[in-house]
Design a protein around this motif. Structure first.
Motif, short mmCIF file in Angstrom:
data_model
loop_
_atom_site.label_atom_id
_atom_site.label_comp_id
_atom_site.label_asym_id
_atom_site.label_seq_id
_atom_site.Cartn_x
_atom_site.Cartn_y
_atom_site.Cartn_z
N UNK A 238 19.47 50.32 95.26
CA UNK A 238 19.75 49.24 94.32
C UNK A 238 21.18 49.29 93.80
N UNK A 239 21.80 50.47 93.89
CA UNK A 239 23.17 50.61 93.41
C UNK A 239 24.02 51.33 94.45
N UNK A 240 25.27 50.92 94.52
CA UNK A 240 26.20 51.52 95.47
C UNK A 240 26.38 53.01 95.21
N UNK A 241 26.34 53.41 93.96
CA UNK A 241 26.61 54.81 93.59
C UNK A 241 25.53 55.77 94.05
N UNK A 242 24.39 55.26 94.54
CA UNK A 242 23.31 56.14 94.98
C UNK A 242 23.54 56.69 96.39
#
Length: 380
Positions: A238-242
């Protein structure tokens, strides 16, 4: 479901440059090498992505499983109207040519009249052509066909013993492949699904992300770029940072292996340890799940489950070729779930009474509660 793999292969077939742009391997993004520590404060697995983890290999899923029910419902609402239009064209335009009669949907056969025949050719024919284009866009361009009559899920196995990565995927999405670990590169900051699907980041459109592991060509000067490929690892994010913490987890597993049996619940969230026994919440069932298993992992609604099962029932479960020896003697998760660290698979087998007493005891020793372990021990 293989939406990312499908889009990448389409781009790659058009040209080498377009394939690289598709996964952002054209020089615009940092690509991390296996020996480079990624710049993250923690290592982490997303939920429900690990088929198995042991001292020899870590096996993860590909992205798209969470979105598959949407493709199932989309296919129903695309296919049924198209079939209705095709049947109308046949009944009004083609059937009268063969029999002199027309078919009006499901209401019966009637004498053909010129006005209705003209209606079939002038209106239903263009609609039928439009439906053909719609089906092509849906199943091919948008990749919905990767949900039906193919592998149920992708499997990516990172083997510490052989220093190779083994990949199972449909032939239309590149086929099964084996990669040397040391030549792979990670792309952890992709701009999202919009760019991957060549939508150029349309504003307002929801994006999801994926960890991309890129295999560069064997020879950089080769115009055909033989050996070049891309692996989409783990669930949709859901998030790029994952993506970076997931890559760092994989990298540390391959470079150092497990460093602790289990990470305590009160451990700081920025732990950089690799556990030998992963928690049940990170594990996913290795096989085609039934309705109860799917609900346990994905927590869907009734309709979501129905449409997912509609897609899954047409699919088969992929297995690694024996000649690869990708298990390094540990065995396959489907056959030896406890020994290979396939936690969710082992729990399902236990519920079905398919585990031996010794396997059940080992399972509860590492993943069960104290009460469950004591109860199982008392039965021996």
């Amino acid at each position: 479901m293989f939406p990312n793999e499908h889009v990448y292969q389409r781009a790659r077939n058009r040209s080498v440059a377009e394939g690289r742009r598709c996964v952002q391997a054209d020089g615009g993004k940092k690509m991390w090498k296996p020996h480079e520590a990624c710049e993250v404060n923690n290592v982490a697995l997303p939920g429900r992505c690990v088929y198995a983890q042991n001292d020899s290999y870590l096996e993860l899923c590909n992205s798209g499983w969470e979105q598959q029910w949407k493709t199932g419902i989309g296919t129903v609402f695309v296919l049924l109207p198209c079939l209705l239009v095709f049947w109308g064209f046949y009944g009004f335009a083609l059937h009268p040519l063969f029999t002199g009669e027309m078919i009006f949907l499901w209401f019966g056969v009637f004498e053909a009249r010129p006005i209705f025949v003209w209606f079939g050719w002038l209106l239903m024919l263009p609609l039928s052509i439009g439906c053909c284009v719609l089906l092509w866009l849906w199943f091919d361009i948008m990749g919905a066909r990767t949900c039906f009559f193919t592998f149920a899920r992708g499997r990516i196995r990172f083997n510490r013993v052989t220093r190779k990565v083994y990949l199972l995927r449909p032939k239309s999405c590149g086929g099964n492949a084996v990669f040397d670990w040391d030549r792979l590169r990670a792309i952890v900051d992709m701009d999202g699904y919009d760019l991957l699907a060549r939508k150029n980041g349309a504003p307002g459109k929801a994006a999801y992300y994926s960890l991309i592991i890129y295999a560069p060509p064997y020879d950089p000067a080769d115009p055909e770029a033989k050996g070049e490929d891309a692996i989409f690892v783990g669930p949709s994010l859901s998030m790029q940072s994952q993506a970076a913490p997931l890559w760092e987890y994989i990298r540390r597993y391959m470079e150092t292996g497990p460093t602790i049996d289990q990470i305590p619940e009160n451990s700081p969230s920025r732990s950089k340890q690799i556990p030998r026994y992963i928690a049940q919440g990170y594990s996913t069932f290795c096989g085609k799940p039934d309705v109860r298993q799917y609900k346990l992992e994905q927590h869907p609604g009734v309709m979501e489950t129905a449409y997912h099962m509609l897609s899954q029932v047409t699919c088969s479960w992929p297995t690694f070729p024996r000649e690869w020896q990708s298990d390094s003697g540990k065995g396959e998760p489907e056959d030896r779930p406890v020994q290979t660290g396939a936690v969710m698979t082992a729990l399902v087998y236990r519920a079905r009474g398919k585990l031996s007493n010794a396997d059940e005891l080992e399972l509860l020793t590492h993943w069960g509660t104290a009460d469950a372990l004591a109860e199982a021990t008392a039965k021996l």
